[in-house]
Scaffold this motif. Structure first.
Motif, PDB file in Angstrom:
ATOM      1  N   ASP A 166     -19.564   7.567 -22.533  1.00  0.00           N
ATOM      2  CA  ASP A 166     -20.142   7.838 -23.851  1.00  0.00           C
ATOM      3  C   ASP A 166     -19.557   9.082 -24.523  1.00  0.00           C
ATOM      4  N   ASP A 167     -18.522   9.668 -23.926  1.00  0.00           N
ATOM      5  CA  ASP A 167     -17.880  10.842 -24.527  1.00  0.00           C
ATOM      6  C   ASP A 167     -16.648  10.368 -25.286  1.00  0.00           C
ATOM      7  N   TRP A 168     -16.872   9.939 -26.529  1.00  0.00           N
ATOM      8  CA  TRP A 168     -15.797   9.316 -27.296  1.00  0.00           C
ATOM      9  C   TRP A 168     -14.712  10.301 -27.706  1.00  0.00           C
ATOM     10  N   GLY A 191     -15.656   2.409 -30.845  1.00  0.00           N
ATOM     11  CA  GLY A 191     -16.750   2.762 -29.945  1.00  0.00           C
ATOM     12  C   GLY A 191     -17.469   4.005 -30.428  1.00  0.00           C
ATOM     13  N   GLY A 192     -16.683   4.989 -30.891  1.00  0.00           N
ATOM     14  CA  GLY A 192     -17.284   6.202 -31.437  1.00  0.00           C
ATOM     15  C   GLY A 192     -18.050   5.945 -32.722  1.00  0.00           C
ATOM     16  N   LEU A 212     -19.595   3.057 -33.512  1.00  0.00           N
ATOM     17  CA  LEU A 212     -20.828   2.366 -33.128  1.00  0.00           C
ATOM     18  C   LEU A 212     -21.838   3.328 -32.495  1.00  0.00           C
ATOM     19  N   ALA A 213     -21.315   4.344 -31.814  1.00  0.00           N
ATOM     20  CA  ALA A 213     -22.201   5.320 -31.180  1.00  0.00           C
ATOM     21  C   ALA A 213     -22.707   6.364 -32.162  1.00  0.00           C
ATOM     22  N   GLY A 214     -22.234   6.311 -33.416  1.00  0.00           N
ATOM     23  CA  GLY A 214     -22.682   7.271 -34.417  1.00  0.00           C
ATOM     24  C   GLY A 214     -22.005   8.617 -34.328  1.00  0.00           C
ATOM     25  N   VAL A 215     -20.793   8.651 -33.750  1.00  0.00           N
ATOM     26  CA  VAL A 215     -20.059   9.914 -33.616  1.00  0.00           C
ATOM     27  C   VAL A 215     -19.175  10.151 -34.840  1.00  0.00           C
ATOM     28  N   ARG A 262     -17.042  13.361 -38.795  1.00  0.00           N
ATOM     29  CA  ARG A 262     -18.254  13.182 -37.973  1.00  0.00           C
ATOM     30  C   ARG A 262     -19.453  12.857 -38.851  1.00  0.00           C
ATOM     31  N   LYS A 291     -26.708  10.029 -41.299  1.00  0.00           N
ATOM     32  CA  LYS A 291     -27.178   9.093 -40.278  1.00  0.00           C
ATOM     33  C   LYS A 291     -28.352   8.273 -40.801  1.00  0.00           C
TER      34      LYS A 291
END
Length: 211
Positions: free
Chosen positions: A96-98, A150-151, A153-156, A205, A211
């Motif tokens: 989970d560390d994009w 992936g980042g 989708l993870a909201g990063v 970001r 968000k």
């Protein structure tokens, strides 16, 4: 009886059996790659390749019709090894560390390319102009885009065009790698960190307000 006894003796003595086809093929390709690197493709003969690989000439033509066909196989092997090397580095990161996964992708690309660019330049002679949709680029772009998406989708990150950002990062990283090769810089780690910092600027970001 004598033949059976001889075979049985060989088994008991641990005498090696015939190598598996995939091992023999890999050794043949490795022998060719070494010769291509040391004396050039044009100067290397099939006779030299089979002699270096300790196989019969017929073995070469069992797998390849020509040196050009072998070069195509070497290109495929190079790409597979390159991708595997980068993916193994990514897989060691927290899932989970994009940002870290992106940094590692950049570092692994630069480091692997610097180590293997001579083979790359042999098997991808048309890499920059005549084969823009080459397999190596497509596979690495897919790998990179998977990290960026992936980042997202993870909201990063919140890029408007993830594919365009991936293309810019890919081109920038490999252009930077060419520069470090030309300048004969030995510290890939520091260089890759600075390249990563620059690439991350292209990925805005998400803030609390967005968000």
């Amino acid at each position: 009886m004598r033949h059976k006894a001889k075979n049985r003796s060989a088994e008991l003595s641990g005498a090696p059996r015939t190598k598996p086809a995939e091992v023999r093929l890999d050794e043949l390709m490795s022998a060719a790659e070494k010769l291509f690197l040391s004396q050039g493709v044009d100067a290397t003969t099939v006779n030299e390749i089979v002699e270096a690989a300790s196989v019969a000439k017929g073995t070469f033509y069992h797998y390849f019709t020509s040196k050009n066909e072998m070069l195509e196989a070497l290109a495929k092997r190079y790409t597979e090894r390159f991708l595997n090397s980068v993916q193994e580095a990514i897989d060691r990161c927290p899932p989970d560390d994009w940002e870290e996964r992106l940094r590692v992708w950049i570092h692994a690309n630069i480091e692997t390319y610097v180590k293997t660019y001579r083979t790359h330049d042999i098997v991808y002679t048309n890499h920059h102009h005549h084969d823009r949709a080459n397999q190596e680029k497509s596979a690495l772009l897919d790998q990179l885009l998977e990290i960026i998406e992936g980042g997202v989708l993870a909201g990063v990150w919140a890029p408007d065009q993830p594919k365009i950002v991936a293309l810019l990062i890919y081109s920038g990283v490999h252009g930077a790698a060419d520069d470090i090769i030309a300048s004969k810089t030995t510290d890939c780690t520091s260089f890759a960190r600075h390249v990563s910092d620059a690439c991350l600027c292209m990925l805005p970001r998400l803030t609390a307000s967005t968000k």
